[in-house]
Design an enzyme around this catalytic site. Structure first.
Site, PDB file in Angstrom:
ATOM      1  N   HIS A  73      39.723  35.248  40.280  1.00  0.00           N
ATOM      2  CA  HIS A  73      39.159  35.964  41.433  1.00  0.00           C
ATOM      3  C   HIS A  73      38.493  37.245  40.959  1.00  0.00           C
ATOM      4  O   HIS A  73      38.680  37.667  39.828  1.00  0.00           O
ATOM      5  CB  HIS A  73      40.217  36.230  42.509  1.00  0.00           C
ATOM      6  CG  HIS A  73      41.348  37.122  42.077  1.00  0.00           C
ATOM      7  ND1 HIS A  73      42.252  36.762  41.101  1.00  0.00           N
ATOM      8  CD2 HIS A  73      41.726  38.352  42.490  1.00  0.00           C
ATOM      9  CE1 HIS A  73      43.147  37.724  40.941  1.00  0.00           C
ATOM     10  NE2 HIS A  73      42.850  38.713  41.769  1.00  0.00           N
TER      11      HIS A  73
ATOM     12  N   HIS B 192      38.767  40.452  41.415  1.00  0.00           N
ATOM     13  CA  HIS B 192      39.354  41.781  41.229  1.00  0.00           C
ATOM     14  C   HIS B 192      39.102  42.276  39.801  1.00  0.00           C
ATOM     15  O   HIS B 192      39.054  41.485  38.856  1.00  0.00           O
ATOM     16  CB  HIS B 192      40.862  41.760  41.526  1.00  0.00           C
ATOM     17  CG  HIS B 192      41.163  41.641  42.994  1.00  0.00           C
ATOM     18  ND1 HIS B 192      42.402  41.300  43.478  1.00  0.00           N
ATOM     19  CD2 HIS B 192      40.376  41.819  44.086  1.00  0.00           C
ATOM     20  CE1 HIS B 192      42.365  41.282  44.797  1.00  0.00           C
ATOM     21  NE2 HIS B 192      41.153  41.584  45.198  1.00  0.00           N
TER      22      HIS B 192
ATOM     23  N   ASP C 119      40.684  43.675  37.373  1.00  0.00           N
ATOM     24  CA  ASP C 119      41.509  43.372  36.196  1.00  0.00           C
ATOM     25  C   ASP C 119      41.378  41.911  35.735  1.00  0.00           C
ATOM     26  O   ASP C 119      41.873  41.557  34.677  1.00  0.00           O
ATOM     27  CB  ASP C 119      42.984  43.739  36.446  1.00  0.00           C
ATOM     28  CG  ASP C 119      43.550  43.135  37.713  1.00  0.00           C
ATOM     29  OD1 ASP C 119      42.800  42.985  38.707  1.00  0.00           O
ATOM     30  OD2 ASP C 119      44.752  42.808  37.728  1.00  0.00           O
ATOM     31  N   HIS C 120      40.691  41.096  36.512  1.00  0.00           N
ATOM     32  CA  HIS C 120      40.504  39.686  36.134  1.00  0.00           C
ATOM     33  C   HIS C 120      39.060  39.386  35.727  1.00  0.00           C
ATOM     34  O   HIS C 120      38.809  38.417  35.024  1.00  0.00           O
ATOM     35  CB  HIS C 120      40.870  38.755  37.306  1.00  0.00           C
ATOM     36  CG  HIS C 120      42.252  38.980  37.801  1.00  0.00           C
ATOM     37  ND1 HIS C 120      43.288  38.141  37.498  1.00  0.00           N
ATOM     38  CD2 HIS C 120      42.779  39.987  38.545  1.00  0.00           C
ATOM     39  CE1 HIS C 120      44.409  38.613  38.046  1.00  0.00           C
ATOM     40  NE2 HIS C 120      44.116  39.725  38.688  1.00  0.00           N
TER      41      HIS C 120
HETATM   42 ZN   LIG Z   1      44.005  40.478  42.188  1.00  0.00          ZN
END
Ligand SMILES: [Zn+2]
Length: 288
Positions: free
Chosen positions: A61, A63, A65-66
């Site tokens: 997804h 976000h 940090d990904h």
């Molecule tokens: Zn997340």
């Protein structure tokens, strides 16, 4: 399939010890989640590749940090492909040549096939990746051992969708979950049922607070999260709001125009969840 966990070296207040990414070696060498582009992550990845070519990155997804590591990965591994479910409002932040995945997409990873499982709730574009043979689910931020998952309405988080996603994953009967945070979950059913139970309990508490005359997420946070660190209050508020929006959709709660001192009146369509995230409302229970 033997995924190699590779730490993203991005510890922080929202990521805990930092993220896990997973390398699947084989014919189509695949990384699950991009991390944040930390040099140590790229080094660890290069070491695990041991001369192999990174072919693609599947992102659970959008976000930070990904997904934010895609630029660094593109620079280090020319020709690597990036795949995720589109999130039009957000994907532009990470300028990579994204290729779209959707529910049911079959993806060759290593020497195996993964299936994309759309699991919105934590984020609208959230995908888990399912390896049927080993009953392994790369679960992104759907679950994390020892803690609950943050559902932010401000970022299109949706508690009803999350609960549906949990049920969907339960129906797959996974043997293990490989999460983006924390250790491997080898008792998925217990953890996922625990989440559903926890949300049920939290909802009952919120209904009780509404009946008791509490009107705002802020006031409810004080009851529900005693002694919470100041920096975590906005997250707690979002979590309470996620419950209120679920109750509203179910016709069990309603909100009235701005009541908090200094709050601005809702504009336009007050029923839009994003308005609720931005505006102050007084919340009321609807008794059957
Ligand atoms: Zn997340």
């Amino acid at each position: 399939m033997k995924p190699i966990p590779i730490h993203a070296f991005n510890p922080g207040p929202y990521t805990g010890a930092g993220n896990w990414t997973y390398l699947i070696r084989g014919r189509v060498t695949t990384l699950i989640d991009a991390g944040t582009g930390e040099p140590q992550h790229l080094e660890a990845l290069e070491q695990a590749l041991d001369g192999a070519t990174l072919a693609q990155v599947l992102v659970t997804h959008g976000h930070t940090d990904h997904a934010s590591g895609v630029m660094a990965l593109a620079a280090k591994f020319p020709g690597v492909r990036f795949l995720k479910m589109p999130w039009p409002e957000r994907d532009g932040r990470w300028p990579a040549p994204w290729e779209p995945l959707s529910e049911g997409s079959a993806i060759t990873a290593g020497d195996d096939t993964l299936t994309a499982v759309h699991t919105p709730g934590h984020a609208p574009d959230h995908l888990c990746f399912w390896h049927a043979e080993s009953r392994t689910l790369f679960c992104g931020d759907l679950a994390q051992k020892g803690t609950t998952i943050y559902i932010p309405p401000n970022l299109q988080g949706d508690l009803m969708a999350y609960l549906t996603s949990l049920e969907r994953v339960l129906a797959l009967q996974p043997a293990r979950l490989l999460p983006a945070h924390g250790p491997v979950i080898d008792d998925p059913e217990r953890v996922l049922r625990g989440y559903i139970e926890h949300r049920g309990e939290r909802e009952a508490q919120i209904i009780a607070l509404l009946r008791g005359g509490e009107r705002t997420p802020e006031a409810m946070v004080e009851h529900l999260y005693r002694g919470l660190k100041e920096t975590l209050v906005p997250m707690a508020r979002e979590s309470v709001l996620a419950h209120l929006l679920k109750l509203e959709r179910e016709g069990r709660a309603r909100r009235s125009a701005a009541s908090a001192p200094g709050a601005s009146a809702p504009k336009g369509d007050a029923a839009h969840p994003l308005d609720a995230a931005r505006e102050e409302h007084a919340w009321h229970i609807i008794e059957p």
